[in-house]
Design a protein around this motif. Structure first.
Motif, PDB file in Angstrom:
ATOM      1  N   VAL A   9       0.858  -1.184   0.000  1.00 52.74           N
ATOM      2  CA  VAL A   9       0.000   0.000   0.000  1.00 52.74           C
ATOM      3  C   VAL A   9       0.894   1.234   0.000  1.00 52.74           C
ATOM      4  CG1 VAL A   9      -1.757   1.323   1.255  1.00 52.74           C
ATOM      5  CG2 VAL A   9      -1.822  -1.188   1.294  1.00 52.74           C
ATOM      6  N   ARG A  10       0.507   2.214  -0.796  1.00 47.59           N
ATOM      7  CA  ARG A  10       1.269   3.468  -0.825  1.00 47.59           C
ATOM      8  C   ARG A  10       0.310   4.645  -0.891  1.00 47.59           C
ATOM      9  NH1 ARG A  10       5.147   5.934  -5.492  1.00 47.59           N
ATOM     10  NH2 ARG A  10       6.266   7.450  -4.188  1.00 47.59           N
ATOM     11  N   PHE A  11       0.480   5.588   0.052  1.00 46.36           N
ATOM     12  CA  PHE A  11      -0.248   6.858   0.057  1.00 46.36           C
ATOM     13  C   PHE A  11       0.723   7.958  -0.366  1.00 46.36           C
ATOM     14  CE2 PHE A  11      -4.342   6.922   2.721  1.00 46.36           C
ATOM     15  CZ  PHE A  11      -4.664   5.608   2.379  1.00 46.36           C
ATOM     16  N   VAL A  12       0.290   8.795  -1.309  1.00 46.20           N
ATOM     17  CA  VAL A  12       1.119   9.917  -1.754  1.00 46.20           C
ATOM     18  C   VAL A  12       0.310  11.207  -1.630  1.00 46.20           C
ATOM     19  CG1 VAL A  12       2.514  10.876  -3.609  1.00 46.20           C
ATOM     20  CG2 VAL A  12       2.286   8.392  -3.395  1.00 46.20           C
ATOM     21  N   ARG A  26      -2.769  15.644   3.440  1.00 43.64           N
ATOM     22  CA  ARG A  26      -1.494  15.375   2.755  1.00 43.64           C
ATOM     23  C   ARG A  26      -0.706  14.255   3.425  1.00 43.64           C
ATOM     24  NH1 ARG A  26       1.906  20.235   2.765  1.00 43.64           N
ATOM     25  NH2 ARG A  26       0.765  20.824   4.636  1.00 43.64           N
ATOM     26  N   VAL A  27      -1.355  13.131   3.603  1.00 48.00           N
ATOM     27  CA  VAL A  27      -0.741  11.975   4.273  1.00 48.00           C
ATOM     28  C   VAL A  27       0.019  11.122   3.269  1.00 48.00           C
ATOM     29  CG1 VAL A  27      -1.280   9.758   5.372  1.00 48.00           C
ATOM     30  CG2 VAL A  27      -2.336  11.863   6.210  1.00 48.00           C
ATOM     31  N   SER A  28       1.244  10.760   3.628  1.00 49.92           N
ATOM     32  CA  SER A  28       2.064   9.868   2.802  1.00 49.92           C
ATOM     33  C   SER A  28       2.675   8.785   3.687  1.00 49.92           C
ATOM     34  CB  SER A  28       3.190  10.642   2.107  1.00 49.92           C
ATOM     35  OG  SER A  28       2.677  11.599   1.195  1.00 49.92           O
ATOM     36  N   PHE A  29       2.577   7.545   3.248  1.00 48.50           N
ATOM     37  CA  PHE A  29       3.265   6.431   3.915  1.00 48.50           C
ATOM     38  C   PHE A  29       3.259   5.229   2.984  1.00 48.50           C
ATOM     39  CE2 PHE A  29      -1.187   6.062   5.357  1.00 48.50           C
ATOM     40  CZ  PHE A  29      -1.470   4.731   5.067  1.00 48.50           C
ATOM     41  N   GLU A  30       4.100   4.263   3.302  1.00 45.30           N
ATOM     42  CA  GLU A  30       4.169   3.018   2.535  1.00 45.30           C
ATOM     43  C   GLU A  30       4.091   1.834   3.485  1.00 45.30           C
ATOM     44  OE1 GLU A  30       7.669   2.928   0.137  1.00 45.30           O
ATOM     45  OE2 GLU A  30       6.956   4.484  -1.256  1.00 45.30           O
ATOM     46  N   VAL A  31       3.381   0.780   3.055  1.00 48.18           N
ATOM     47  CA  VAL A  31       3.292  -0.468   3.789  1.00 48.18           C
ATOM     48  C   VAL A  31       3.942  -1.541   2.938  1.00 48.18           C
ATOM     49  CG1 VAL A  31       1.763  -2.145   4.894  1.00 48.18           C
ATOM     50  CG2 VAL A  31       1.096   0.278   4.802  1.00 48.18           C
ATOM     51  N   GLU A  32       4.959  -2.191   3.494  1.00 48.61           N
ATOM     52  CA  GLU A  32       5.665  -3.201   2.724  1.00 48.61           C
ATOM     53  C   GLU A  32       4.846  -4.477   2.584  1.00 48.61           C
ATOM     54  OE1 GLU A  32       8.382  -2.481   1.124  1.00 48.61           O
ATOM     55  OE2 GLU A  32       8.374  -0.476   2.014  1.00 48.61           O
ATOM     56  N   ASP A  33       5.091  -5.221   1.532  1.00 46.58           N
ATOM     57  CA  ASP A  33       4.393  -6.482   1.296  1.00 46.58           C
ATOM     58  C   ASP A  33       4.716  -7.466   2.422  1.00 46.58           C
ATOM     59  OD1 ASP A  33       2.703  -8.117  -0.163  1.00 46.58           O
ATOM     60  OD2 ASP A  33       4.323  -8.978  -1.360  1.00 46.58           O
ATOM     61  N   GLY A  56     -11.671   1.331  -0.289  1.00 46.85           N
ATOM     62  CA  GLY A  56     -12.500   1.847  -1.369  1.00 46.85           C
ATOM     63  C   GLY A  56     -13.857   2.339  -0.908  1.00 46.85           C
ATOM     64  N   PHE A  57     -14.089   2.354   0.409  1.00 47.52           N
ATOM     65  CA  PHE A  57     -15.353   2.868   0.940  1.00 47.52           C
ATOM     66  C   PHE A  57     -15.410   4.393   0.849  1.00 47.52           C
ATOM     67  CE2 PHE A  57     -14.933  -0.972   3.929  1.00 47.52           C
ATOM     68  CZ  PHE A  57     -15.511  -1.815   2.997  1.00 47.52           C
ATOM     69  N   GLU A  58     -14.244   5.029   0.759  1.00 45.68           N
ATOM     70  CA  GLU A  58     -14.140   6.470   0.547  1.00 45.68           C
ATOM     71  C   GLU A  58     -13.177   6.711  -0.611  1.00 45.68           C
ATOM     72  OE1 GLU A  58     -15.903   8.576   2.213  1.00 45.68           O
ATOM     73  OE2 GLU A  58     -16.507   7.453   4.000  1.00 45.68           O
ATOM     74  N   GLN A  59     -13.299   7.882  -1.244  1.00 43.70           N
ATOM     75  CA  GLN A  59     -12.385   8.283  -2.311  1.00 43.70           C
ATOM     76  C   GLN A  59     -11.648   9.553  -1.868  1.00 43.70           C
ATOM     77  OE1 GLN A  59     -11.697   6.596  -5.152  1.00 43.70           O
ATOM     78  NE2 GLN A  59     -13.084   4.991  -4.429  1.00 43.70           N
ATOM     79  N   PRO A  60     -10.355   9.667  -2.174  1.00 43.06           N
ATOM     80  CA  PRO A  60      -9.602  10.851  -1.754  1.00 43.06           C
ATOM     81  C   PRO A  60     -10.003  12.097  -2.533  1.00 43.06           C
ATOM     82  CG  PRO A  60      -8.246   9.472  -3.153  1.00 43.06           C
ATOM     83  CD  PRO A  60      -9.521   8.705  -2.919  1.00 43.06           C
ATOM     84  N   ASP A  61      -9.872  13.252  -1.887  1.00 46.47           N
ATOM     85  CA  ASP A  61     -10.062  14.529  -2.574  1.00 46.47           C
ATOM     86  C   ASP A  61      -8.818  14.905  -3.374  1.00 46.47           C
ATOM     87  OD1 ASP A  61     -12.562  14.812  -1.304  1.00 46.47           O
ATOM     88  OD2 ASP A  61     -11.616  15.682   0.467  1.00 46.47           O
ATOM     89  N   ALA A  62      -7.665  14.450  -2.891  1.00 45.98           N
ATOM     90  CA  ALA A  62      -6.395  14.746  -3.558  1.00 45.98           C
ATOM     91  C   ALA A  62      -5.404  13.655  -3.210  1.00 45.98           C
ATOM     92  CB  ALA A  62      -5.864  16.115  -3.111  1.00 45.98           C
ATOM     93  N   GLY A  63      -4.386  13.503  -4.052  1.00 44.54           N
ATOM     94  CA  GLY A  63      -3.349  12.514  -3.796  1.00 44.54           C
ATOM     95  C   GLY A  63      -3.629  11.179  -4.464  1.00 44.54           C
TER      96      GLY A  63
END
Length: 350
Positions: A9-12, A26-33, A56-63
């Motif tokens: 998982v990756r948030f940018v 403006r949250v960013s993080f990565e989850v390794e496999d 997928g229950f919510e959709q981001p406004d940005a990123g």
């Protein structure tokens, strides 16, 4: 399988608002496999919103949100290779345990024999073999939680999302389930993203954790790193108990205007005449209160120049008298245990 270099998982720079409320900013993080990754924070800090965005229950406004390298913008929940376990289990009360577990396979029209085989396999995995014929009401809270896990795992998702799954259990059962859940994650090798407000759960179960405050990530790291080297006053105070010394108190204690934190268990109660020793710091005070906790006693000590520090002493020697309010003491600690703070207060880094 995705290459090891591709995060599960990756948030940018992800943001999500509800009306005037910025749930995450403006949250960013990565989850390794294959990682057990915890999202830790108080209510309203944004951790559950992040989980719902992954599901997928919510959709981001940005990123951007990527799952195993694929952008999931607009992808509905059923088309994502993830599954979710909720705190309330969401089991069908009129169906047997086995029917609950195999429900998603039935929806996908998997043949009955294959459904039963995989359901039995999952129930054995979560230590509920032989209980498939029971109804959820005939099970304990911990057993119902295992059913919810089996139902989520039967689809063989590559990412399992867990939203405070142990919150409804009593303390002893919750601690037992923490051990079992971590062992299960290691056994199946699936990426777990685990939301909790319980810092003990996050520290004991996760490979790494992200600490949230008011929609931002304060710090990401391994449990030991977060606990021993908190980046901010908020992390120090939320993850365990800590003494957060602001610039003024730091100046009086150390001579430097440099905020720092020190854990109560790193401080020792000494006789007022005792010498701190090499590499140690000593400060005079008087005990304000003593709280007996069984394995340890927690003291609040008023410092001679103003301010307070908490001290946690293990009750190793039953013959040693507990300090009493008003008693003069010298507080001693090793200077290496003073952890400088990148930020004094809350609100995450930009």
């Amino acid at each position: 399988m995705a290459p090891p270099s591709v995060p599960a998982v990756r948030f940018v720079d992800v943001s999500r608002s509800f009306g005037d409320v910025r749930a995450i900013d403006r949250v960013s993080f990565e989850v390794e496999d294959g990682e057990f990754f915890a999202l830790l924070g108080p209510s309203g800090s944004g951790k559950t919103t992040c989980l719902r965005l992954i599901a997928g229950f919510e959709q981001p406004d940005a990123g951007d949100i990527l799952i195993h390298g694929e952008d999931v913008a607009g992808v509905p929940p059923y088309a994502r290779d993830v599954n979710t376990v909720f705190q309330d289990y969401a089991l069908f009360p009129h169906m047997t345990v086995a029917a609950n577990v195999e429900y998603s396979l039935m929806i996908r029209k998997v043949p009955a024999a294959e459904r039963r085989r995989r359901a039995d396999e999952m129930l054995e995995l979560v230590k509920l073999g032989g209980l498939g014929g029971r109804k959820p009401r005939q099970l304990s809270g911990g057993q119902r939680q295992r059913v919810a896990l089996a139902r989520a795992l039967i689809n063989r998702p590559r990412v399992l999302l867990l939203d405070e799954p142990l919150g409804a259990l009593d303390l002893k059962l919750r601690e037992q389930m923490q051990v079992e859940l971590k062992a299960l994650q290691r056994q199946v090798g699936i990426t777990f993203v685990y939301v909790t407000h319980d810092q003990g759960e996050a520290l004991s179960m996760s490979d790494r954790l992200a600490v949230f405050d008011r929609g931002r990530v304060e710090q990401i790291g391994a449990p030991g790193e977060i606990y021993e080297h908190p980046a901010s006053g908020f992390v120090a105070g939320f993850v365990g108990v800590s003494n957060v010394c602001d610039a003024e108190l730091a100046r009086r204690l150390t001579g430097f205007v440099r905020p720092f934190t020190i854990r109560p268990e790193k401080i020792r109660l000494d006789d007022p005449e005792a010498s701190p020793g090499d590499g140690a710091r000593g400060v005079m005070g008087a005990i304000d209160s003593a709280l007996y906790l069984g394995a340890a006693t927690r003291y609040t000590v008023n410092l001679a120049g103003g301010g307070q520090l908490l001290v946690l002493e293990q009750n190793v020697d039953a013959a040693k008298p507990t300090g009493s309010p008003g008693q003069r003491v010298r507080l001693t600690w090793q200077r290496r245990h003073e952890q400088p703070l990148q930020r004094e207060g809350g609100r995450g880094s930009p």
